[in-house]
Enzyme design. Sequence first.
Site, PDB file in Angstrom:
ATOM      1  CG  ASP A  86      35.848   6.431 -25.463  1.00 43.37           C
ATOM      2  OD1 ASP A  86      35.227   6.369 -24.400  1.00 43.37           O
ATOM      3  OD2 ASP A  86      37.068   6.709 -25.522  1.00 43.37           O
TER       4      ASP A  86
ATOM      5  CG  ASP B  34      38.188   6.031 -31.436  1.00 46.52           C
ATOM      6  OD1 ASP B  34      38.686   6.937 -30.745  1.00 46.52           O
ATOM      7  OD2 ASP B  34      36.968   5.743 -31.403  1.00 46.52           O
TER       8      ASP B  34
END
Length: 222
Positions: free
Chosen positions: A9, A7
């Site tokens: 953020d 991922d």
Amino acid sequence: MKTVIFDLDGTLADTSGDLLEAANHCFRDMGYGDVLEPGRDAGIALRGGRRMLAAGLERVGAFEEAKIDAYYPVLLEAYGAAISVHTVMYPGAIDAVEQLKTLGYGVGICTNKPEGLAEQLLTEIGVRNAFDALVGADTLPVRKPDPAPLIETARRLGGNPKMTLLVGDSDTDRNTAKAAGVPSVLVTFGPSGEDMAALEPEALLDDYAALPAVVQSLIGPS
């Protein structure tokens, strides 16, 4: 090839400062001033643009779904205009990525940030070339926690989607990996780190220096 997919953020980078500034740009335009606060609201920021708008409008007692719809494009434009002012990579993240590649793993990103903004951010902070595949929120018709974007990222890396692992920071990432039938590793140094253990991932990560060993223990040597 075995793959490790990240991922973006809250996992690879703390993007909350620039996200909150984009949201506050919208709230200033509405006449409310700066509603969300750096630090305090970092966890909200990492849930995405619409969540920030909703949280801010709830805070000032002016929640309207139509207002979120109207200002979401404004937020994205403001964010794109100043996407890397405050954003920083988490310590050791790129070192871990490079070590995984040296060990023979394919490394990519699967994010719920729009693909164009993810490309822009990674390019501006100088790390785009470290990742051999990127799938964003709008790359496919579905986004995480649907497993399809994770599977597509592994496929683009030339890997077996059943021999991958997702590194993330949220229930969305945990549920994506679970739906794909692969392990998840959740980082504990993000704004919601203290909540990660309750999601029961296959591993928790306190420090990126430990990631290569964690990967090898969960999916084996590449």
